[in-house]
Design an enzyme around this catalytic site. Structure first.
Site, PDB file in Angstrom:
ATOM      1  N   TYR A  25       0.727  -1.134   0.035  1.00 47.56           N
ATOM      2  CA  TYR A  25      -0.146   0.066   0.048  1.00 47.56           C
ATOM      3  C   TYR A  25       0.659   1.122  -0.125  1.00 47.56           C
ATOM      4  O   TYR A  25       0.437   2.523  -0.739  1.00 47.56           O
ATOM      5  CB  TYR A  25      -1.118   0.093   1.190  1.00 47.56           C
ATOM      6  CG  TYR A  25      -2.072  -0.784   0.801  1.00 47.56           C
ATOM      7  CD1 TYR A  25      -3.225  -0.322   0.026  1.00 47.56           C
ATOM      8  CD2 TYR A  25      -2.292  -2.204   1.312  1.00 47.56           C
ATOM      9  CE1 TYR A  25      -4.141  -1.300  -0.399  1.00 47.56           C
ATOM     10  CE2 TYR A  25      -3.172  -3.151   0.742  1.00 47.56           C
ATOM     11  CZ  TYR A  25      -4.295  -2.394   0.167  1.00 47.56           C
ATOM     12  OH  TYR A  25      -5.192  -3.250  -0.370  1.00 47.56           O
ATOM     13  N   HIS A  53     -14.712   2.031  -2.363  1.00 45.28           N
ATOM     14  CA  HIS A  53     -13.691   1.248  -1.780  1.00 45.28           C
ATOM     15  C   HIS A  53     -12.844   2.012  -0.742  1.00 45.28           C
ATOM     16  O   HIS A  53     -11.723   1.529  -0.665  1.00 45.28           O
ATOM     17  CB  HIS A  53     -12.770   0.479  -2.753  1.00 45.28           C
ATOM     18  CG  HIS A  53     -13.790  -0.738  -3.530  1.00 45.28           C
ATOM     19  ND1 HIS A  53     -13.558  -1.293  -4.743  1.00 45.28           N
ATOM     20  CD2 HIS A  53     -15.022  -1.112  -3.300  1.00 45.28           C
ATOM     21  CE1 HIS A  53     -14.298  -2.205  -5.163  1.00 45.28           C
ATOM     22  NE2 HIS A  53     -15.413  -2.284  -4.231  1.00 45.28           N
ATOM     23  N   CYS A  63      -2.127   3.343  16.002  1.00 47.49           N
ATOM     24  CA  CYS A  63      -3.278   4.002  16.179  1.00 47.49           C
ATOM     25  C   CYS A  63      -3.128   4.978  17.441  1.00 47.49           C
ATOM     26  O   CYS A  63      -2.637   4.695  18.555  1.00 47.49           O
ATOM     27  CB  CYS A  63      -4.550   3.015  16.841  1.00 47.49           C
ATOM     28  SG  CYS A  63      -5.960   3.911  17.111  1.00 47.49           S
TER      29      CYS A  63
END
Ligand SMILES: [Zn+2]
Length: 307
Positions: A72, A126, A190
């Site tokens: 990615y 998406h 996160c």
């Protein structure tokens, strides 16, 4: 013989467009192919030796988040280096000229947004390569847009420009060299739960599309008759494009296929109504011509539409 003998007549489509108010577009990877981004289907389907589809799943991320992130990170970098094409600009201009136009896109590359497509008339089915979200199912953290490349130092090898010579290969795609191993501890975490890894904000195989977005889309389709459905850069066989086009079809709706295979025998077999059209070609060239009566003439040099 196709149902519509004028299936690829631009004047016939312009006549239909002049009688049309509510227009829906469903866009796929073929729209961004002429911006130089691979479709990751067919011959393009491999990334290094991996099927792209095998990297785009929760299971792959669980097994090797470093490798999935590398894939990615590479796609983020390539998308940042790519430019929207005249097809993206034509759709964005159509949205400005026609408040009853809604664009649904499967593309995660941000090119619609960079072509200034009005955000209220764009739904990213998406998700986006540039959205981040927490990988924990119990944490709701999301970051809608993060354009950093590399996203973190461990992903720096992916954030390298493609070589300018077509005979050279991007160092990350050179399968004679091993992929750097990235420990999960050096991947982005996160900020909210501070334990789970962040993951790309895209819909992976085996995952559902956002239910609120689907409900909005459904409501838009049912509200009133849809005059034209543009199916752009995707073989309308693959869900969701096929399902959406058929859901939007009513009496007198034209489904208009724009992709390189649209005039092949298989492409023409998909024409089901005498008002349907098929234009085989590059969406970046075909879309501006189809939409010219509304958006104006595309000036390639200035990169804008002129009336
Ligand atoms: Zn979290």
């Amino acid at each position: 013989m196709p149902r519509n003998p004028n299936y690829n007549s631009i004047p016939a489509f312009h006549a239909k467009l002049a009688r049309s108010r509510r227009i829906l577009a469903v866009c796929g990877a073929g729209l961004s192919a002429s911006s130089g981004l691979p479709t990751f289907r067919g011959a393009d389907g491999l990334w290094r030796n991996y099927e792209a589809t095998a990297l785009a799943s929760p299971k792959a991320f669980k097994n090797d988040p470093g490798m999935v992130w590398m894939f990615y990170a590479y796609r983020r970098h390539m998308a940042l280096r790519a430019e929207p094409n005249a097809g993206h600009y034509a759709l964005a201009e159509l949205a400005r000229q026609n408040p009853e136009f809604l664009c649904l896109s499967q593309n995660v590359d941000n090119l619609h947004i960079r072509a200034n497509h009005p955000s209220g008339q764009l739904k990213l089915l998406h998700g986006s390569l540039f959205a981040l979200k927490c990988s924990s199912p119990t944490c709701s953290y999301t970051e809608p847009e993060n354009l950093e490349s590399p996203l973190c130092p461990a992903l720096a090898a992916a954030a390298v420009d493609a070589p300018s010579s077509p005979t050279e290969i991007h160092p990350l795609l050179d399968t004679t060299k091993p992929l750097p191993t990235i420990p999960p501890s050096s991947l982005p975490h996160c900020a909210q739960c501070q334990t789970a890894l962040l993951r790309p904000g895209v819909v992976w195989f085996g995952e559902s599309l956002d239910s609120d977005m689907l409900a909005d889309m459904d409501e838009w389709i049912r509200r009133e008759k849809v005059d034209v459905v543009l199916v752009v850069g995707t073989s309308s066989l693959v869900w969701p494009a096929a399902g959406i086009a058929e859901a939007a079809r009513g009496p007198g709706t034209s489904v208009v296929h724009v992709n390189v295979d649209a005039e092949s025998p298989e492409g023409l077999a998909r024409l089901v109504d005498k008002e349907d059209f098929s234009f085989g070609g590059d969406a970046a060239e075909v879309l501006p011509r189809l939409l010219e009566p509304v958006v104006g003439r595309w000036d390639e040099e200035r990169g804008e539409f002129r009336r």
